[in-house]
Design a protein around this motif. Sequence first.
Motif, PDB file in Angstrom:
ATOM      1  N   UNK A   1       1.037  -1.422   0.135  1.00 47.13           N
ATOM      2  CA  UNK A   1       0.034   0.103  -0.192  1.00 47.13           C
ATOM      3  C   UNK A   1       0.921   1.229  -0.190  1.00 47.13           C
ATOM      4  N   UNK A   2       0.700   2.232  -0.981  1.00 46.12           N
ATOM      5  CA  UNK A   2       1.669   3.236  -1.319  1.00 46.12           C
ATOM      6  C   UNK A   2       0.569   4.737  -1.075  1.00 46.12           C
ATOM      7  N   UNK A   3       1.220   5.620  -0.654  1.00 48.96           N
ATOM      8  CA  UNK A   3       0.317   6.745  -0.641  1.00 48.96           C
ATOM      9  C   UNK A   3       0.350   7.452  -2.351  1.00 48.96           C
ATOM     10  N   UNK A   4      -0.653   7.913  -3.312  1.00 47.81           N
ATOM     11  CA  UNK A   4      -0.623   8.933  -3.951  1.00 47.81           C
ATOM     12  C   UNK A   4      -1.006  10.419  -4.131  1.00 47.81           C
ATOM     13  N   UNK A   5      -0.712  11.146  -4.393  1.00 46.69           N
ATOM     14  CA  UNK A   5      -1.342  13.020  -4.814  1.00 46.69           C
ATOM     15  C   UNK A   5      -0.020  13.459  -5.741  1.00 46.69           C
ATOM     16  N   UNK A   6      -0.809  14.803  -6.633  1.00 46.76           N
ATOM     17  CA  UNK A   6      -0.146  15.177  -7.629  1.00 46.76           C
ATOM     18  C   UNK A   6       0.797  16.067  -6.697  1.00 46.76           C
ATOM     19  N   UNK A   7       1.186  15.893  -5.224  1.00 43.89           N
ATOM     20  CA  UNK A   7       2.860  16.081  -5.048  1.00 43.89           C
ATOM     21  C   UNK A   7       4.005  15.220  -5.509  1.00 43.89           C
ATOM     22  N   UNK A   8       3.332  13.716  -5.488  1.00 46.00           N
ATOM     23  CA  UNK A   8       4.758  12.911  -6.066  1.00 46.00           C
ATOM     24  C   UNK A   8       3.752  12.184  -6.910  1.00 46.00           C
ATOM     25  N   UNK A   9       3.810  13.227  -7.899  1.00 48.49           N
ATOM     26  CA  UNK A   9       3.116  12.215  -9.110  1.00 48.49           C
ATOM     27  C   UNK A   9       4.349  11.304 -10.156  1.00 48.49           C
ATOM     28  N   UNK A  10       5.305  11.704 -10.354  1.00 47.96           N
ATOM     29  CA  UNK A  10       5.787  11.012 -11.563  1.00 47.96           C
ATOM     30  C   UNK A  10       7.344  10.647 -10.584  1.00 47.96           C
ATOM     31  N   UNK A  11       7.331  10.867  -9.271  1.00 50.41           N
ATOM     32  CA  UNK A  11       8.238   9.867  -8.533  1.00 50.41           C
ATOM     33  C   UNK A  11       7.310   8.393  -7.961  1.00 50.41           C
ATOM     34  N   UNK A  12       5.860   8.629  -7.435  1.00 50.16           N
ATOM     35  CA  UNK A  12       5.561   7.048  -8.054  1.00 50.16           C
ATOM     36  C   UNK A  12       4.769   6.741  -9.007  1.00 50.16           C
ATOM     37  N   UNK A  13       4.631   7.234  -9.816  1.00 51.39           N
ATOM     38  CA  UNK A  13       4.480   6.631 -11.165  1.00 51.39           C
ATOM     39  C   UNK A  13       5.544   5.727 -11.941  1.00 51.39           C
ATOM     40  N   UNK A  14       7.182   6.158 -11.203  1.00 53.83           N
ATOM     41  CA  UNK A  14       8.223   5.635 -11.865  1.00 53.83           C
ATOM     42  C   UNK A  14       8.378   4.339 -11.181  1.00 53.83           C
ATOM     43  N   UNK A  15       8.307   4.539  -9.490  1.00 53.23           N
ATOM     44  CA  UNK A  15       8.224   4.073  -8.791  1.00 53.23           C
ATOM     45  C   UNK A  15       7.517   2.052  -9.094  1.00 53.23           C
ATOM     46  N   UNK A  16       6.089   2.379  -9.254  1.00 45.35           N
ATOM     47  CA  UNK A  16       5.590   1.449  -9.516  1.00 45.35           C
ATOM     48  C   UNK A  16       5.493   0.871 -10.937  1.00 45.35           C
ATOM     49  N   UNK A  17       5.387   1.933 -11.584  1.00 43.36           N
ATOM     50  CA  UNK A  17       6.759   0.992 -13.422  1.00 43.36           C
ATOM     51  C   UNK A  17       7.697  -0.104 -12.666  1.00 43.36           C
ATOM     52  N   UNK A  18       8.478   0.267 -12.220  1.00 39.04           N
ATOM     53  CA  UNK A  18       9.691  -1.067 -11.624  1.00 39.04           C
ATOM     54  C   UNK A  18       8.826  -1.750 -11.144  1.00 39.04           C
TER      55      UNK A  18
END
Length: 241
Positions: free
Chosen positions: A120-137
């Motif tokens: 379970x991770x936390x998403x917001x616009x504030x971390x959008x790019x970092x989160x997307x890149x992490x999920x892709x990995x």
Amino acid sequence: MKNEKLRLETCLSPALYSKHAHDDNIVVVVDILRATSSICTALHNGVKRIIPVSTVEEARIKKEEGFIVASERDGYVLDFADFGNSPFNFTADKVCGKEIVYSTTNGTRCIHMASHSKAVVIGSFLNLTALANWLIKQDAPVLIFCASWKDRFSLEDTVFAGALAERLLQSGKFETICDAVTASLDLWSLAQIDLNAYIQKAAQKGRLAAKGLDDCIEFCHQPDFTEVIPLFSDGELIAVS
């Protein structure tokens, strides 16, 4: 053999969560106004860990145990809490190095609902790019879980779901047959032209404005303020990268 793509779904309300729950999911909990924006801000500003609790009673007990408590219901700070649910509460001078117990109307219960999942991770616009890149990995299906408002559809959470889904689908690793993903993508295509103007339509914006709590609306829709990815592990949220 051609690699199979990973499943991508969006859950538009906690009332629908059981229809999407899979133990192999990475669940992204989204509560743009304001819980997940505040969590990202707090960890960005040096909070050691955040302990999310679902109920007022749990928060009160933690306060009695000596914890710093950030807690609200319907936007109002609880009488025993140290502060409420605005990201502007979580400044580095107040929270750096601290452990904070956190409880909100919608967001924190969703974290616990999804705790059976792979992560379970936390998403917001504030971390959008970092989160997307992490999920892709990661090599796991993703469920974007909109906290909504008291189980009702939330415009701002769904717009964010579209923004994140767009990144994931463009990576080529994910596929979807989920109408909620398609709907969120369509909303994002409209909103991204002028996100701050579009989000003025959101009911939660009006609810916050009525209480004088809408000063953080623009900040909560600021993309890529941080590279922090809050991960729920052993009952607490910690920052990973």
